[in-house]
Design a protein around this motif. Structure first.
Motif, short mmCIF file in Angstrom:
data_model
loop_
_atom_site.label_atom_id
_atom_site.label_comp_id
_atom_site.label_asym_id
_atom_site.label_seq_id
_atom_site.Cartn_x
_atom_site.Cartn_y
_atom_site.Cartn_z
N THR A 97 0.86 -1.18 0.00
CA THR A 97 0.00 0.00 0.00
C THR A 97 0.90 1.24 0.00
O THR A 97 2.13 1.13 -0.02
CB THR A 97 -0.93 0.02 1.23
OG1 THR A 97 -0.17 0.35 2.40
CG2 THR A 97 -1.59 -1.34 1.43
N ASP A 98 0.29 2.41 0.06
CA ASP A 98 1.06 3.65 0.03
C ASP A 98 1.28 4.25 1.42
O ASP A 98 1.70 5.41 1.53
CB ASP A 98 0.36 4.68 -0.86
CG ASP A 98 0.40 4.28 -2.33
OD1 ASP A 98 1.41 3.69 -2.75
OD2 ASP A 98 -0.58 4.55 -3.05
N GLY A 99 1.00 3.47 2.46
CA GLY A 99 1.20 3.98 3.81
C GLY A 99 1.32 2.85 4.80
O GLY A 99 1.05 1.68 4.49
N PRO A 100 1.73 3.15 6.03
CA PRO A 100 1.86 2.12 7.06
C PRO A 100 0.53 1.41 7.35
O PRO A 100 -0.53 2.03 7.37
CB PRO A 100 2.32 2.91 8.29
CG PRO A 100 2.96 4.14 7.74
CD PRO A 100 2.18 4.47 6.51
N ASP A 160 -2.46 5.52 4.22
CA ASP A 160 -2.66 6.25 2.97
C ASP A 160 -4.11 6.69 2.79
O ASP A 160 -4.47 7.28 1.77
CB ASP A 160 -2.18 5.43 1.76
CG ASP A 160 -3.00 4.16 1.53
OD1 ASP A 160 -4.06 3.98 2.14
OD2 ASP A 160 -2.55 3.32 0.71
N GLY A 161 -4.96 6.40 3.81
CA GLY A 161 -6.35 6.84 3.77
C GLY A 161 -7.30 5.86 3.12
O GLY A 161 -8.47 6.18 2.91
N LYS A 162 -6.83 4.65 2.82
CA LYS A 162 -7.67 3.68 2.12
C LYS A 162 -7.84 2.40 2.94
O LYS A 162 -6.97 2.03 3.73
CB LYS A 162 -7.06 3.31 0.77
CG LYS A 162 -6.98 4.46 -0.23
CD LYS A 162 -6.35 3.99 -1.54
CE LYS A 162 -6.23 5.13 -2.54
NZ LYS A 162 -5.60 4.67 -3.81
N ASP A 188 6.84 12.61 9.93
CA ASP A 188 7.91 11.78 10.50
C ASP A 188 8.65 10.98 9.43
O ASP A 188 8.92 9.79 9.60
CB ASP A 188 7.36 10.84 11.57
CG ASP A 188 6.98 11.56 12.84
OD1 ASP A 188 7.48 12.69 13.05
OD2 ASP A 188 6.20 11.01 13.63
N GLY A 189 8.98 11.63 8.33
CA GLY A 189 9.74 10.97 7.28
C GLY A 189 8.92 10.08 6.37
O GLY A 189 9.49 9.38 5.53
N ARG A 190 7.60 10.10 6.53
CA ARG A 190 6.72 9.29 5.68
C ARG A 190 5.66 10.18 5.07
O ARG A 190 5.42 11.30 5.52
CB ARG A 190 6.04 8.19 6.50
CG ARG A 190 7.00 7.23 7.17
CD ARG A 190 6.23 6.22 8.01
NE ARG A 190 7.14 5.35 8.75
CZ ARG A 190 7.68 4.25 8.25
NH1 ARG A 190 7.39 3.87 7.02
NH2 ARG A 190 8.50 3.51 8.97
N LEU A 191 4.99 9.65 4.06
CA LEU A 191 3.83 10.31 3.50
C LEU A 191 2.58 9.59 3.99
O LEU A 191 2.44 8.38 3.79
CB LEU A 191 3.88 10.29 1.96
CG LEU A 191 5.00 11.11 1.32
CD1 LEU A 191 5.01 10.89 -0.19
CD2 LEU A 191 4.83 12.60 1.64
N VAL A 192 1.71 10.32 4.68
CA VAL A 192 0.48 9.74 5.21
C VAL A 192 -0.69 10.65 4.88
O VAL A 192 -0.51 11.83 4.56
CB VAL A 192 0.57 9.51 6.74
CG1 VAL A 192 1.75 8.63 7.09
CG2 VAL A 192 0.64 10.83 7.47
#
Length: 428
Positions: free
Chosen positions: A128-131, A149-151, A179-183
């Protein structure tokens, strides 16, 4: 020669049938076994256990929130205690397990992972695009997981193929640095709960940005029927932790506040439990009670309340609880206690070192403590078995003949009976 051929045929037959031999054993389809987060299963494991496999992921968990301050300095020094982390839901890779497969989400690698339950070998990975901060839920051959990533993602349990994804914020859903990530500001921090053909979840945790609460069809991911809906809560609280369901209500931990409860039919907020005690991301439902915590402003506490919001009791320093029909089990950092549920009469108490987590499987209570897992008899607290693990086992699950431990180092371990598997000479 005939004997050797017979051995090979038996071995091949066991390999082919082995997953189906386990299909009638107990599954663990979601965090703490069920949507009430009871951590109770009827399955019993025959002791002693031995380590089947151990997985050490390339990256340890990457928690969303840093450790709390040492103290709340607004509290009087005479009553001040070290603060307990209220948002520790992603400090280990918690698992779900169904049939011959174990599933977990990675907050470090942004993946949903599937392992073979008997060897620990990787079956598939979905990126996915996030943790992924919460254990996936498994329902009717599908795996459901929410991402930062909101999904929300629905995957085929056998192959990891994407069936559908859903972003409650729609076109508003964007990724921002954190914190160094895209969320996403509408990260899914509720887990995904599936019941009676409907998947429930929240998206977002900033009250001023608004939080979506959704109920969608588990097959299509759409709000296509009368009992499906999406509700937007603006400045109504921050919802973080594993969601819980009763027949008529949704219960949502509040992270740095006490839990909220909602109408399951439409998502309307009905209320919030008494403020000031039992804050955090832990909650469990037991009949007409909710137990939530594990913190207040002066230290650790687990609050017991009626489902209408009235506070009934406080359990000081408890970090985990299990409540069955007759008995309550309380775990603190240094002991485990069993007491009758009605009169609160002490049944037994045993010392532990660095208590972390518990599950109740049949007539055995499994406890995770500092670098160790152990089995206790429920009637007297006698230790029946123990083994070491790398780190603190913050999550335990019992499924299909195995005890599975998830530690804060990122390790996932499976313990079972050595006799559960065909010996090497049969498999030859």
């Amino acid at each position: 020669m005939i004997f050797c051929k017979t051995q090979r045929l038996i071995g091949l037959l066991l390999i082919i049938l082995w997953p189906s031999l386990w299909s009638s054993a107990g599954d663990w389809p979601t965090y703490r076994h069920d949507n009430q987060r009871s951590a109770i299963t009827l399955e019993s494991l025959k002791l002693p256990l031995s380590k089947r496999w151990q997985l050490i992921p390339a990256q340890p968990p990457s928690p969303a929130w840093a450790k709390p301050a040492k103290f709340d300095f607004y509290v009087s020094p005479q009553t001040r205690k070290p603060l307990v982390h209220r948002l520790a839901y992603d400090h280990a890779y918690h698992v779900s397990a169904v049939g011959s497969r174990v599933f977990y989400g990675s907050s470090a690698e942004h993946t949903v992972n599937c392992l073979d339950a008997y060897s620990g070998k990787e079956k598939w990975v979905y990126f996915t695009d996030g943790p992924i901060r919460f254990a996936p839920s498994v329902y009717s051959g599908r795996v459901y997981a929410g991402s930062d990533d909101g999904k929300v993602y629905c995957l085929d349990a056998n192959s990891g193929r994407l069936i559908w994804s859903y972003a409650a914020a729609g076109k508003r859903n964007t990724l921002v640095p954190n914190d160094g990530r895209l969320v996403s500001p509408w990260s899914v921090r509720s887990s995904v709960v599936v019941d009676n053909g409907t998947a429930y979840f929240t998206s977002g945790f900033f009250p001023h940005e608004g939080v979506y609460m959704s109920a969608v069809d588990y097959v299509t991911g759409k709000a296509s029927k009368k009992h499906h809906w999406e509700h937007y809560h603006l400045n109504k609280g921050s919802f973080q932790g594993y969601m819980l369901l009763s027949d008529t209500k949704i219960y949502m931990p509040g992270g740095r506040s006490t839990p909220f409860y909602f109408d399951r039919n439409n998502g309307n907020r009905l209320g919030q439990f008494a403020k000031g005690s039992g804050m955090g991301s832990f909650a469990l439902l037991a009949d007409n009670r909710i137990f939530h915590g594990p913190a207040d402003r002066s230290g650790g506490v687990m609050t017991e309340a009626g489902l209408s919001g009235d506070r009934a009791a406080s359990h000081v320093d408890a970090v985990d609880m299990i409540v069955d029909a007759q008995v309550m089990y309380l775990l603190t950092s240094n002991k485990v206690t069993a007491m009758t549920r009605g009169s609160r009469r002490l049944l037994w108490s045993q010392t532990v070192e660095g208590g972390c987590s518990m599950v109740l499987a049949g007539r055995t209570l499994y406890i995770g403590s500092r670098n160790k897992v152990a089995a206790f008899k429920v009637n007297n607290g006698q230790v029946q078995w123990k083994d070491t693990v790398p780190g603190n086992p913050l999550g335990l699950a019992v499924a299909n003949g195995a005890l599975i431990a998830s530690t804060d180092s990122g390790a996932i371990l499976s313990f079972g009976q050595a006799s559960d598997y065909p010996s090497a000479w049969i498999l030859y």
